[in-house]
Design a protein around this motif. Structure first.
Motif, PDB file in Angstrom:
ATOM      1  N   GLY A   1      11.982 -28.156  30.918  1.00 24.04           N
ATOM      2  CA  GLY A   1      12.012 -29.580  30.592  1.00 24.04           C
ATOM      3  C   GLY A   1      11.448 -29.951  29.242  1.00 24.04           C
ATOM      4  N   ARG A   2      10.594 -29.089  28.703  1.00 22.59           N
ATOM      5  CA  ARG A   2       9.995 -29.369  27.393  1.00 22.59           C
ATOM      6  C   ARG A   2      10.325 -28.205  26.463  1.00 22.59           C
ATOM      7  NH1 ARG A   2       6.053 -32.992  26.189  1.00 22.59           N
ATOM      8  NH2 ARG A   2       5.546 -33.201  28.414  1.00 22.59           N
ATOM      9  N   PRO A   3      10.852 -28.467  25.258  1.00 25.45           N
ATOM     10  CA  PRO A   3      11.268 -27.375  24.372  1.00 25.45           C
ATOM     11  C   PRO A   3      10.094 -26.694  23.685  1.00 25.45           C
ATOM     12  CG  PRO A   3      11.565 -29.460  23.253  1.00 25.45           C
ATOM     13  CD  PRO A   3      11.127 -29.787  24.658  1.00 25.45           C
ATOM     14  N   SER A   4      10.364 -25.531  23.145  1.00 27.16           N
ATOM     15  CA  SER A   4       9.359 -24.769  22.409  1.00 27.16           C
ATOM     16  C   SER A   4       8.920 -25.511  21.154  1.00 27.16           C
ATOM     17  CB  SER A   4       9.942 -23.407  22.010  1.00 27.16           C
ATOM     18  OG  SER A   4       9.174 -22.797  20.997  1.00 27.16           O
ATOM     19  N   ARG A   5       7.626 -25.627  20.970  1.00 27.79           N
ATOM     20  CA  ARG A   5       7.089 -26.254  19.763  1.00 27.79           C
ATOM     21  C   ARG A   5       7.464 -25.432  18.532  1.00 27.79           C
ATOM     22  NH1 ARG A   5       1.590 -25.319  20.260  1.00 27.79           N
ATOM     23  NH2 ARG A   5       1.654 -26.825  21.967  1.00 27.79           N
ATOM     24  N   PHE A   6       7.264 -24.122  18.614  1.00 25.64           N
ATOM     25  CA  PHE A   6       7.513 -23.246  17.477  1.00 25.64           C
ATOM     26  C   PHE A   6       8.997 -23.214  17.104  1.00 25.64           C
ATOM     27  CE2 PHE A   6       8.921 -18.800  16.533  1.00 25.64           C
ATOM     28  CZ  PHE A   6       8.639 -18.838  15.172  1.00 25.64           C
ATOM     29  N   VAL A   7       9.855 -22.957  18.093  1.00 27.76           N
ATOM     30  CA  VAL A   7      11.277 -22.784  17.796  1.00 27.76           C
ATOM     31  C   VAL A   7      11.917 -24.092  17.337  1.00 27.76           C
ATOM     32  CG1 VAL A   7      13.530 -22.122  18.715  1.00 27.76           C
ATOM     33  CG2 VAL A   7      11.488 -20.838  19.362  1.00 27.76           C
ATOM     34  N   GLY A   8      11.583 -25.187  17.995  1.00 27.85           N
ATOM     35  CA  GLY A   8      12.175 -26.463  17.621  1.00 27.85           C
ATOM     36  C   GLY A   8      11.936 -26.798  16.159  1.00 27.85           C
ATOM     37  N   LYS A   9      10.705 -26.659  15.725  1.00 32.83           N
ATOM     38  CA  LYS A   9      10.367 -26.988  14.340  1.00 32.83           C
ATOM     39  C   LYS A   9      10.903 -25.938  13.371  1.00 32.83           C
ATOM     40  CE  LYS A   9       6.278 -29.723  15.497  1.00 32.83           C
ATOM     41  NZ  LYS A   9       4.806 -29.851  15.386  1.00 32.83           N
ATOM     42  N   ALA A  10      10.833 -24.671  13.770  1.00 30.09           N
ATOM     43  CA  ALA A  10      11.280 -23.596  12.875  1.00 30.09           C
ATOM     44  C   ALA A  10      12.779 -23.646  12.626  1.00 30.09           C
ATOM     45  CB  ALA A  10      10.891 -22.237  13.454  1.00 30.09           C
ATOM     46  N   MET A  11      13.545 -23.996  13.666  1.00 32.73           N
ATOM     47  CA  MET A  11      15.003 -23.894  13.591  1.00 32.73           C
ATOM     48  C   MET A  11      15.706 -25.238  13.414  1.00 32.73           C
ATOM     49  SD  MET A  11      15.741 -20.683  13.732  1.00 32.73           S
ATOM     50  CE  MET A  11      17.488 -20.718  14.130  1.00 32.73           C
ATOM     51  N   GLU A  12      14.966 -26.316  13.184  1.00 28.17           N
ATOM     52  CA  GLU A  12      15.588 -27.634  13.164  1.00 28.17           C
ATOM     53  C   GLU A  12      16.622 -27.800  12.049  1.00 28.17           C
ATOM     54  OE1 GLU A  12      12.813 -30.797  12.529  1.00 28.17           O
ATOM     55  OE2 GLU A  12      11.682 -29.701  11.011  1.00 28.17           O
ATOM     56  N   HIS A  13      16.571 -26.950  11.019  1.00 25.06           N
ATOM     57  CA  HIS A  13      17.539 -27.048   9.921  1.00 25.06           C
ATOM     58  C   HIS A  13      18.593 -25.938   9.953  1.00 25.06           C
ATOM     59  CE1 HIS A  13      15.022 -30.157   8.315  1.00 25.06           C
ATOM     60  NE2 HIS A  13      14.012 -29.341   8.134  1.00 25.06           N
ATOM     61  N   LEU A  14      18.560 -25.097  11.001  1.00 30.08           N
ATOM     62  CA  LEU A  14      19.476 -23.958  11.082  1.00 30.08           C
ATOM     63  C   LEU A  14      20.457 -24.029  12.252  1.00 30.08           C
ATOM     64  CD1 LEU A  14      17.228 -20.882  10.164  1.00 30.08           C
ATOM     65  CD2 LEU A  14      19.105 -21.834   8.823  1.00 30.08           C
ATOM     66  N   VAL A  15      20.108 -24.754  13.304  1.00 33.78           N
ATOM     67  CA  VAL A  15      21.005 -24.874  14.453  1.00 33.78           C
ATOM     68  C   VAL A  15      22.092 -25.888  14.107  1.00 33.78           C
ATOM     69  CG1 VAL A  15      21.209 -25.401  16.909  1.00 33.78           C
ATOM     70  CG2 VAL A  15      19.110 -24.353  16.030  1.00 33.78           C
ATOM     71  N   ASP A  16      23.344 -25.463  14.181  1.00 30.07           N
ATOM     72  CA  ASP A  16      24.448 -26.322  13.758  1.00 30.07           C
ATOM     73  C   ASP A  16      24.716 -27.470  14.716  1.00 30.07           C
ATOM     74  OD1 ASP A  16      26.283 -24.829  11.395  1.00 30.07           O
ATOM     75  OD2 ASP A  16      24.910 -23.535  12.504  1.00 30.07           O
ATOM     76  N   GLY A  17      24.471 -27.254  16.001  1.00 30.62           N
ATOM     77  CA  GLY A  17      24.750 -28.323  16.944  1.00 30.62           C
ATOM     78  C   GLY A  17      24.315 -27.981  18.351  1.00 30.62           C
ATOM     79  N   PHE A  18      24.500 -28.962  19.234  1.00 31.92           N
ATOM     80  CA  PHE A  18      24.107 -28.839  20.634  1.00 31.92           C
ATOM     81  C   PHE A  18      25.202 -29.460  21.494  1.00 31.92           C
ATOM     82  CE2 PHE A  18      20.256 -28.951  18.181  1.00 31.92           C
ATOM     83  CZ  PHE A  18      19.363 -28.111  18.830  1.00 31.92           C
TER      84      PHE A  18
END
Length: 449
Positions: A347-364
């Motif tokens: 229910g709650r996303p990873s703090r590290f991954v969310g911030k680290a990858m916020e400019h690399l994940v193309d979409g959801f």
């Protein structure tokens, strides 16, 4: 649910983030990342480098002889834990008929469902983190030196040494399997704290391997908090933190370069005229984040990484879309976090991954549980491949791309390049599911088709 979330009313949230209205009503939704940067810029933001991925790959190579001794079933791969890449043209045709549009380009399945030892993508990061911890302990104690044969770590002396130490983890199931099985094989005192949605067979398998299993009638976050608390109370305990671990992340990242080798084997080219799309089922975010990072370091802007989540638990989608990452959870918006895709029920996303990858994940995108079962049944019928429901999430991705006209225009993906595109659905688990349970999944999917 509180009237206000982070100081804002629901109407204010929906006004600022219109896609939230569909998310909170658990509708299938797609969003392409408005904060996407070039691969070069995005990788610089992560805080890890290609050299870090090189180090992880080298470590796995050093451990390969030991892994081969501990798990004879992977002698044929010389101790390298890797999965097949297979084309699934009949699945592509069936889904094209279902969604009303044939798919230009090729559809492949990356079968992490068949990874050795624990049968899921977690065999990458989870096993890697246990191995790194074992290496660190042995080197610090003067029991391992550069150039040593790592098979010495399986001797009775070393098992007795590792037996002084504990490893704990919180899990919805698959990460717990990989951590528990590998930890126990090396001699560690292993504990897995499992959330209510974890399957019983996974708990049984862990116990059969000598792992302590603690069960909770709550979700993933509670299991993680309990595992962390156990480790904090013991100086010789090590907590594998799925929410924040860069070590797990790097274990997953090695998959990117290995996929490059597999694509070369099949003479599949990846460049601006031959784009690669990879669809990754996402729970807390560690495994898809790590794989996506690895892919971006290899293919740069020619790979497009899309995360897939259940409609009942779009946590990484929600965190990245709002920019709040782990500061919010799906329950804040009235989303129940109850899904058949147990491996994605975070229910709650990873703090590290969310911030680290916020400019690399193309979409959801999100997908309904019933559609997961339909896709799973299709894959069984058309390709003879069996996966668990959560692993089916990526297969709808190509058709979300086809519907994303604005995204394709922005990324210069014209009809010609799409006709030469390669689409890979990353199948994250399933080979260890008991036959009767798998038959139930397939039967349900066939009844829904």
């Amino acid at each position: 649910m509180n009237n206000e979330i982070q100081g804002k009313s629901m109407s204010e949230w929906v006004k600022d983030f219109p896609v939230l209205d569909d998310l909170r009503h658990e509708k299938e939704t797609t969003w392409f990342n408005s904060r996407l940067q070039s691969a070069q810029e995005g990788i610089a933001h992560v805080g890890l480098t290609i050299k870090d991925v090189d180090d992880a790959a080298d470590r796995l190579k050093r451990f390969a002889p030991l892994i081969m001794d501990l798990f004879p079933s992977i002698k044929t791969s010389e101790g390298i834990i890797e999965s097949p890449l297979v084309a699934v043209p009949d699945q592509s045709k069936a889904l094209g008929e279902r969604y009303g549009h044939s798919l230009p380009g090729q559809l492949w399945a990356k079968l992490d469902s068949e990874l050795p030892i624990s049968g899921s993508i977690k065999a990458r990061g989870g096993i890697y983190e246990v191995l790194k911890h074992a290496e660190d302990l042995a080197i610090e104690a003067g029991l391992l030196e550069p150039g040593d044969d790592y098979r010495k770590l399986a001797t009775p002396k070393m098992k007795k040494f590792f037996g002084q130490y504990k490893i704990a983890v919180g899990s919805t199931g698959n990460l717990g399997l990989s951590i528990g099985i590998m930890s126990a094989a090396l001699g560690f005192d292993a504990s897995v704290h499992m959330s209510a949605d974890a399957r019983q067979w996974k708990k049984d398998k862990l116990r059969a391997n000598g792992v302590h299993v603690f069960e909770y009638q709550s979700d993933y976050s509670v299991a993680v908090a309990s595992g962390r608390k156990e480790a904090e109370a013991d100086q010789k305990a090590y907590f594998v933190d799925d929410e924040n671990s860069s070590t797990l992340f790097l274990g997953y990242a090695v998959a990117g370069r290995r996929l490059a080798g597999q694509l070369q084997t099949y003479d599949v080219r990846v460049n601006a005229d031959n784009p690669l799309f990879v669809y990754l089922p996402c729970g807390v975010g560690g495994s898809p984040g790590g794989v996506a990072f690895g892919l971006k370091t290899v293919f740069g802007d020619d790979v497009h990484c899309i995360f897939a989540e259940p409609t009942h638990c779009p946590s990484m989608f929600l965190g990245t879309y709002t920019g709040l990452h782990d500061k919010i959870c799906v329950q804040d918006f009235g989303i129940d976090n109850v899904t058949a895709a147990d491996g994605l029920a975070c229910g709650r996303p990873s703090r590290f991954v969310g911030k680290a990858m916020e400019h690399l994940v193309d979409g959801f995108f999100t997908i309904d549980d019933d559609e997961l079962f339909r896709i799973e049944a299709n894959l069984h019928d058309k390709a003879g491949i069996d996966i668990e429901p959560s692993a089916a999430a990526g297969f709808v991705g190509p058709w979300r791309i086809l519907a994303g006209n604005e995204y394709r225009q922005k990324m210069n993906l014209d009809d010609v390049s799409m006709a030469h595109a390669t689409h890979i659905a990353w199948c994250t688990g399933g080979s260890m599911v008991p036959k009767d349970e798998m038959a139930g999944y397939i039967s349900k999917g066939e009844s829904l088709l």
